[in-house]
Design a protein around this motif. Sequence first.
Motif, PDB file in Angstrom:
ATOM      1  N   ALA A  27       0.610  -1.231   0.091  1.00  0.00           N
ATOM      2  CA  ALA A  27       0.058  -0.066  -0.013  1.00  0.00           C
ATOM      3  C   ALA A  27       0.993   1.337   0.020  1.00  0.00           C
ATOM      4  O   ALA A  27       0.555   2.132  -0.794  1.00  0.00           O
ATOM      5  N   LEU A  28       1.914   1.335   0.901  1.00  0.00           N
ATOM      6  CA  LEU A  28       2.950   2.473   0.748  1.00  0.00           C
ATOM      7  C   LEU A  28       3.371   2.713  -0.278  1.00  0.00           C
ATOM      8  O   LEU A  28       3.533   3.727  -1.173  1.00  0.00           O
ATOM      9  N   ASN A  29       3.992   1.518  -1.049  1.00  0.00           N
ATOM     10  CA  ASN A  29       4.619   1.697  -2.405  1.00  0.00           C
ATOM     11  C   ASN A  29       3.722   2.110  -3.533  1.00  0.00           C
ATOM     12  O   ASN A  29       4.064   2.841  -4.240  1.00  0.00           O
ATOM     13  N   LYS A  40      -6.386   3.402  -5.309  1.00  0.00           N
ATOM     14  CA  LYS A  40      -7.470   2.990  -4.644  1.00  0.00           C
ATOM     15  C   LYS A  40      -8.195   1.801  -4.716  1.00  0.00           C
ATOM     16  O   LYS A  40      -8.455   1.000  -3.907  1.00  0.00           O
ATOM     17  N   ARG A  41      -8.167   1.101  -5.981  1.00  0.00           N
ATOM     18  CA  ARG A  41      -8.539   0.077  -6.237  1.00  0.00           C
ATOM     19  C   ARG A  41      -7.908  -1.219  -5.583  1.00  0.00           C
ATOM     20  O   ARG A  41      -8.208  -2.291  -5.105  1.00  0.00           O
ATOM     21  N   LEU A  42      -6.550  -1.064  -5.393  1.00  0.00           N
ATOM     22  CA  LEU A  42      -5.601  -2.069  -4.856  1.00  0.00           C
ATOM     23  C   LEU A  42      -5.947  -2.140  -3.374  1.00  0.00           C
ATOM     24  O   LEU A  42      -5.744  -2.859  -2.685  1.00  0.00           O
ATOM     25  N   PHE A  43      -6.061  -0.760  -2.786  1.00  0.00           N
ATOM     26  CA  PHE A  43      -6.300  -0.494  -1.420  1.00  0.00           C
ATOM     27  C   PHE A  43      -7.648  -1.251  -1.003  1.00  0.00           C
ATOM     28  O   PHE A  43      -7.576  -2.062  -0.147  1.00  0.00           O
ATOM     29  N   PHE A  44      -8.613  -1.035  -1.880  1.00  0.00           N
ATOM     30  CA  PHE A  44      -9.884  -1.547  -1.429  1.00  0.00           C
ATOM     31  C   PHE A  44      -9.874  -3.078  -1.462  1.00  0.00           C
ATOM     32  O   PHE A  44     -10.442  -3.878  -0.825  1.00  0.00           O
ATOM     33  N   THR A 153      -7.359  -2.645   8.656  1.00  0.00           N
ATOM     34  CA  THR A 153      -7.586  -1.769   7.696  1.00  0.00           C
ATOM     35  C   THR A 153      -7.148  -0.297   8.284  1.00  0.00           C
ATOM     36  O   THR A 153      -6.731   0.569   7.688  1.00  0.00           O
ATOM     37  N   ILE A 154      -7.493  -0.033   9.432  1.00  0.00           N
ATOM     38  CA  ILE A 154      -6.848   1.516  10.036  1.00  0.00           C
ATOM     39  C   ILE A 154      -5.409   1.402   9.803  1.00  0.00           C
ATOM     40  O   ILE A 154      -4.899   2.635   9.535  1.00  0.00           O
ATOM     41  N   ALA A 155      -4.677   0.474  10.015  1.00  0.00           N
ATOM     42  CA  ALA A 155      -3.171   0.478   9.940  1.00  0.00           C
ATOM     43  C   ALA A 155      -3.006   0.857   8.616  1.00  0.00           C
ATOM     44  O   ALA A 155      -1.922   1.520   8.342  1.00  0.00           O
ATOM     45  N   THR A 156      -3.433   0.201   7.654  1.00  0.00           N
ATOM     46  CA  THR A 156      -2.968   0.145   6.378  1.00  0.00           C
ATOM     47  C   THR A 156      -3.359   1.551   5.894  1.00  0.00           C
ATOM     48  O   THR A 156      -2.652   2.232   4.936  1.00  0.00           O
ATOM     49  N   MET A 157      -4.196   2.035   6.227  1.00  0.00           N
ATOM     50  CA  MET A 157      -4.850   3.449   5.882  1.00  0.00           C
ATOM     51  C   MET A 157      -3.576   4.466   6.483  1.00  0.00           C
ATOM     52  O   MET A 157      -3.345   5.268   5.656  1.00  0.00           O
ATOM     53  N   THR A 158      -3.288   4.108   7.679  1.00  0.00           N
ATOM     54  CA  THR A 158      -2.146   5.006   8.036  1.00  0.00           C
ATOM     55  C   THR A 158      -0.834   4.782   7.167  1.00  0.00           C
ATOM     56  O   THR A 158      -0.218   5.724   7.174  1.00  0.00           O
ATOM     57  N   TRP A 159      -0.485   3.662   6.918  1.00  0.00           N
ATOM     58  CA  TRP A 159       0.467   3.530   5.920  1.00  0.00           C
ATOM     59  C   TRP A 159       0.139   4.391   4.558  1.00  0.00           C
ATOM     60  O   TRP A 159       1.191   4.903   4.094  1.00  0.00           O
ATOM     61  N   GLY A 161      -1.578   6.906   4.138  1.00  0.00           N
ATOM     62  CA  GLY A 161      -1.472   8.331   4.601  1.00  0.00           C
ATOM     63  C   GLY A 161      -0.118   8.966   4.814  1.00  0.00           C
ATOM     64  O   GLY A 161       0.402   9.789   4.318  1.00  0.00           O
ATOM     65  N   VAL A 162       0.848   8.028   5.245  1.00  0.00           N
ATOM     66  CA  VAL A 162       2.233   8.283   5.286  1.00  0.00           C
ATOM     67  C   VAL A 162       2.881   8.307   3.883  1.00  0.00           C
ATOM     68  O   VAL A 162       3.582   9.092   3.425  1.00  0.00           O
ATOM     69  N   GLY A 163       2.479   7.475   3.214  1.00  0.00           N
ATOM     70  CA  GLY A 163       3.020   7.563   1.593  1.00  0.00           C
ATOM     71  C   GLY A 163       2.333   8.745   0.912  1.00  0.00           C
ATOM     72  O   GLY A 163       3.130   9.116   0.224  1.00  0.00           O
ATOM     73  N   ILE A 164       1.393   9.175   1.068  1.00  0.00           N
ATOM     74  CA  ILE A 164       0.872  10.437   0.499  1.00  0.00           C
ATOM     75  C   ILE A 164       1.764  11.795   1.084  1.00  0.00           C
ATOM     76  O   ILE A 164       2.067  12.469   0.321  1.00  0.00           O
ATOM     77  N   LEU A 165       1.968  11.702   2.320  1.00  0.00           N
ATOM     78  CA  LEU A 165       2.777  12.559   2.804  1.00  0.00           C
ATOM     79  C   LEU A 165       4.227  12.577   2.357  1.00  0.00           C
ATOM     80  O   LEU A 165       4.932  13.790   2.055  1.00  0.00           O
ATOM     81  N   ILE A 166       5.001  11.551   2.217  1.00  0.00           N
ATOM     82  CA  ILE A 166       6.228  11.419   1.620  1.00  0.00           C
ATOM     83  C   ILE A 166       6.410  11.449   0.043  1.00  0.00           C
ATOM     84  O   ILE A 166       7.532  11.156  -0.528  1.00  0.00           O
ATOM     85  N   GLN A 167       5.115  11.294  -0.601  1.00  0.00           N
ATOM     86  CA  GLN A 167       5.197  11.275  -1.936  1.00  0.00           C
ATOM     87  C   GLN A 167       6.026  12.094  -2.815  1.00  0.00           C
ATOM     88  O   GLN A 167       6.927  11.493  -3.593  1.00  0.00           O
ATOM     89  N   LYS A 168       6.412  13.517  -2.445  1.00  0.00           N
ATOM     90  CA  LYS A 168       7.279  14.288  -3.349  1.00  0.00           C
ATOM     91  C   LYS A 168       8.594  13.808  -2.605  1.00  0.00           C
ATOM     92  O   LYS A 168       9.612  13.893  -3.664  1.00  0.00           O
ATOM     93  N   VAL A 169       9.010  13.548  -1.716  1.00  0.00           N
ATOM     94  CA  VAL A 169      10.197  13.005  -1.260  1.00  0.00           C
ATOM     95  C   VAL A 169      10.589  11.746  -1.756  1.00  0.00           C
ATOM     96  O   VAL A 169      11.758  11.723  -2.215  1.00  0.00           O
ATOM     97  N   TYR A 170       9.682  11.023  -2.087  1.00  0.00           N
ATOM     98  CA  TYR A 170       9.748   9.657  -2.784  1.00  0.00           C
ATOM     99  C   TYR A 170      10.288   9.914  -4.132  1.00  0.00           C
ATOM    100  O   TYR A 170      11.152   9.224  -4.678  1.00  0.00           O
TER     101      TYR A 170
END
Length: 194
Positions: A27-29, A40-44, A153-159, A161-170
Motif C-alpha cells: 500500500a505504501l509503495n 485506491k482499487r488496490l487498497f480496497f 484496515t486502519i493500520a493500512t490506511m495509516t501507511w 497516509g504516510v505514503g501520501i505525505l512522503i510522495q514528493k520526497v519519494y
Amino acid sequence: MPGYVLTNFFIYAIVNAFTPGPGNILALNTVTNYGWKNGKRLFFGIFTGYYAVQIICAVFVYGVGTFLPNALNVMKYIGAAYILWLAIHIAVSKPEPAADTGSASFMKGFLLQFINVKIYMFGITALTGFIAPYSTALVVLIGFELLIATIGTIATMTWIGVGILIQKVYLKHYRVINIILALTLGECIWSMLK
C-alpha cells in the motif's frame, strides 16, 4: 472475559496490524508511485481480502482443525515466494506518477491477503490466545476477527497516509526508499520462514 484479556488482545492486535507486512508495504509503495486516486482499487482489494481472510481464520478456529494447518504450512512458502517477488519488483521499480494503473488492481490487493501468512497467523493467534479460552461460539469468533480486520484496515490506511505525505520526497529519493521497502519485505520473509 476479564478486562485484562481484552486489553492484551487490543495491544496484540494494534502492534501486529501496524508493523510492516506485505499489505502495508505494498500500500505504501503503491500510493507513493500512483497516488491515492490511482491506487485506491488496490487498497480496497487489500481491505476486502483482509476481512475475507479473518473470516476464514474464525471458521478455522471454530472447527476446521486438520485442513488449514497443513495449508498454512504450504502457504507459508508460497507467500514467501510471492513476497520475494514483490520485494524485487519494489526494489527495481521507478516512479510512474502518470502511469497506467494496471498494476494497482483490486485483485492484486485482494489476492495478496490470501497468501499473506502474517494475517493468518495474526488472526488465528489472536483467537486461540485471547478469545477461544472464553468463547468458541462462531459469532463471537467472527466478531473478533472482523475487529482485527478493522484494526488492520486502519493500520493500512495509516501507511497509505504516510505514503501520501512522503510522495514528493519519494519522487526525489525513490531508489533508496524502494530498497528500504524491499529489505523490509525481506525481513518479513525471514520472520515467516525461521
